[in-house]
Design an enzyme around this catalytic site. Structure first.
Site, PDB file in Angstrom:
ATOM      1  N   HIS A  13       0.832  -1.204   0.000  1.00  0.00           N
ATOM      2  CA  HIS A  13       0.000   0.000   0.000  1.00  0.00           C
ATOM      3  C   HIS A  13       0.869   1.259   0.000  1.00  0.00           C
ATOM      4  O   HIS A  13       1.831   1.334   0.745  1.00  0.00           O
ATOM      5  CB  HIS A  13      -0.903  -0.031   1.240  1.00  0.00           C
ATOM      6  CG  HIS A  13      -2.083   0.872   1.136  1.00  0.00           C
ATOM      7  ND1 HIS A  13      -1.993   2.241   1.198  1.00  0.00           N
ATOM      8  CD2 HIS A  13      -3.392   0.600   0.948  1.00  0.00           C
ATOM      9  CE1 HIS A  13      -3.197   2.764   1.076  1.00  0.00           C
ATOM     10  NE2 HIS A  13      -4.073   1.799   0.910  1.00  0.00           N
ATOM     11  N   GLY A  20       4.719  22.269  10.515  1.00  0.00           N
ATOM     12  CA  GLY A  20       5.919  21.502  10.822  1.00  0.00           C
ATOM     13  C   GLY A  20       7.091  21.776   9.904  1.00  0.00           C
ATOM     14  O   GLY A  20       7.047  22.685   9.074  1.00  0.00           O
ATOM     15  N   HIS A  55      10.397  13.956   8.467  1.00  0.00           N
ATOM     16  CA  HIS A  55      10.949  13.335   9.658  1.00  0.00           C
ATOM     17  C   HIS A  55      11.715  12.093   9.181  1.00  0.00           C
ATOM     18  O   HIS A  55      11.193  11.317   8.386  1.00  0.00           O
ATOM     19  CB  HIS A  55       9.812  12.938  10.598  1.00  0.00           C
ATOM     20  CG  HIS A  55      10.282  12.369  11.901  1.00  0.00           C
ATOM     21  ND1 HIS A  55      10.805  11.114  12.019  1.00  0.00           N
ATOM     22  CD2 HIS A  55      10.322  12.917  13.150  1.00  0.00           C
ATOM     23  CE1 HIS A  55      11.139  10.893  13.293  1.00  0.00           C
ATOM     24  NE2 HIS A  55      10.850  11.971  13.993  1.00  0.00           N
ATOM     25  N   PRO A  56      12.972  11.893   9.660  1.00  0.00           N
ATOM     26  CA  PRO A  56      13.804  10.825   9.096  1.00  0.00           C
ATOM     27  C   PRO A  56      13.130   9.443   9.145  1.00  0.00           C
ATOM     28  O   PRO A  56      13.191   8.701   8.150  1.00  0.00           O
ATOM     29  CB  PRO A  56      15.051  10.842   9.998  1.00  0.00           C
ATOM     30  CG  PRO A  56      15.053  12.150  10.692  1.00  0.00           C
ATOM     31  CD  PRO A  56      13.661  12.678  10.703  1.00  0.00           C
ATOM     32  N   ALA A  74       9.693   8.909  10.369  1.00  0.00           N
ATOM     33  CA  ALA A  74       8.225   8.914  10.346  1.00  0.00           C
ATOM     34  C   ALA A  74       7.645   9.661   9.154  1.00  0.00           C
ATOM     35  O   ALA A  74       6.426   9.740   9.002  1.00  0.00           O
ATOM     36  CB  ALA A  74       7.687   9.516  11.644  1.00  0.00           C
ATOM     37  N   GLY A  75       8.506  10.198   8.270  1.00  0.00           N
ATOM     38  CA  GLY A  75       8.021  10.819   7.035  1.00  0.00           C
ATOM     39  C   GLY A  75       7.150  12.030   7.283  1.00  0.00           C
ATOM     40  O   GLY A  75       7.544  12.968   7.963  1.00  0.00           O
TER      41      GLY A  75
END
Lengths: 301, 301
Positions: free
Chosen positions: B84, B165, B170-171, B173-174
């Site tokens: 997905h 943000g 985020h490295p 958590a994307g």
């Protein structure tokens, strides 16, 4: 958690002219923990009030007994007059299964309440509709025929001993009719015509009394101010005689007179299941379950 | 009393293979007072889990933050594979108005939660659907195109700065896509034929992407074991594209191929209002109000 069982109760009390008595009865219902008074209305010409409340079996029973406490001390049918037929101070008490409760449970509740009313207040009680085991005593109109004034004579005739309580009327409070029934849907269909004979013929075609559906009462009326006519109905068991079947039959019958349906109208309350069954019918939905309704799922979680 | 406002939230989390992580997230939701976890399911080949819960704005917000707490310490998309598409550890968070709450309130909630997620977890947040003010960034597929692996490059291009943000992923958590949308109805219509071309042509006729209704996604499929075909749909706004209009259009389109509807099927949950509107349509009911539904009246009393 599972939803609380909900039983609806709609007592008809023979007092519609003295607001202080009506308010005392409403307050008595409100005072029972777990009983929620949804509505009450009084008709002075009928000299009668209808209360609608709901709760589980224990709450609904306590509320009915609280109504008797108030009615017994305030109402004397020997000095009561009104247009609506009545047999007792607390005239009719139906219990209606709404959610998480069976008709059998409502029948059991009607018997339990009937027994207690008879014992505590010395009022003879007739069971009616689903709570009656006697085919001649299912119909409210049959039981009430003769009214309070004819009650002593009626009770003395064969087949009219009450289900609970004394064999003669309570002097002031008469007798009560207590039972269980399905929710009733008041449903009207307006026709694109001013010909009242069409509405009357359609009403005759669909109502039980003249050969129509088992759970339909119907009459045809003129709505003179709008220049149209109406088939006015009570659907007394929407599970066995569903609303969509009645609508489709009225539509087909109207066609033979060259008449179409202008609109229909639900008066007052309708159970969600009656609307869901209608959507399932027209959309040809197979295998639908009521817990697929988002709100039901949310409430039951 | 009035009913509590109910907002549904259906976060999609990029973890579908480690039951202990999924269970920790479910437990975190259950641990929030007022948040009711209705359902969760995991797909190992997608490597993704979907949680469904409900509550008022405060409870739903607290539950989303609790999900991030768990997901941020357990999921690293640099080591994540699955069929997905996904952009983030907590990939998509939609808020859906169910009862006693407006879409505007859900949009405000999405912005509030988005801002807090960005601040607390240093995750860039894109608003989507009703919560997005940018037409190019309303559609989830448009925002997610390129996935986690292409996110740093995408964020550096014009028009793809996040709503909240940091300007880079985020490295581990994307990024997250947070928004508000109407309840979705998964609705299938089965046709009395084995000709899959008929199902595909009807799907093309009714879906937005090829000229059909604004809020319909549709595809035609064979149900080989039954020897029939199916028009499989998502109805994304049942108020503006109602279920009965879609059904009647499919029925009429099928007629031109000499095909009839065998049955239809609602998969999963459906809002009561969608069924009520269907009953109102077919019965030609005028002026119906939702508080005429007995169960609503009972609950609101």
């Amino acid at each position: 958690m599972h939803p609380m069982p909900i039983i609806e109760c709609i007592p008809n009390v023979s007092e519609g002219r003295r607001p202080e008595i009506v308010e005392a009865i409403a307050a008595a219902i409100r005072g029972v923990p777990g009983a929620r008074l949804l509505d009450h209305s009084s008709d002075p010409s009928h000299n009668r009030s209808v209360f609608t409340f709901a709760g589980d079996a224990a709450a609904v029973k306590a509320a009915v007994l609280a109504i008797y406490e108030q009615a017994m001390k305030a109402i004397d049918l020997r000095h009561h007059a009104g247009e609506h037929p009545r047999l007792g101070a607390v005239d009719v008490v139906p219990f209606v299964p709404i959610e998480g409760v069976t008709m059998d449970a409502c029948v059991a509740l009607a018997r339990d309440v009937g027994r207690e009313v008879a014992e505590r207040f010395a009022v003879p009680v007739y069971l009616y509709e689903e709570a009656s085991a006697n085919p001649a005593r299912k119909n409210l109109e049959d039981i009430r025929r003769g009214e309070f004034e004819g009650l002593a004579a009626k009770m003395a005739t064969a087949g009219w001993a009450p289900d609970f309580g004394p064999a003669t009327p309570h002097p002031a409070a008469g007798a009560s009719v207590i039972g269980a029934r399905m929710p009733l849907i008041a449903y009207n269909i307006n026709l694109n015509t001013d010909r009242v004979d069409v509405a009357k013929k359609i009403a005759a075609a669909i109502r039980q009394s003249s050969g129509g559906f088992r759970f339909v009462k119907a009459a045809g009326f003129e709505l003179k101010d709008r220049g149209i006519v109406q088939v006015s109905m009570n659907l007394t068991n929407y599970e066995k005689t569903p609303i969509f079947r009645v609508f489709e039959t009225v539509k087909r019958e109207a066609e033979r007179y060259g008449v179409s349906i202008l609109e229909s109208e639900i008066v007052g309350l309708v159970p969600a299941a009656a609307l869901n069954a209608t959507a399932e019918y027209y959309l040809q939905i197979g295998g639908f379950k009521s817990d697929q309704v988002l709100e039901n799922k949310l409430r039951d979680a």
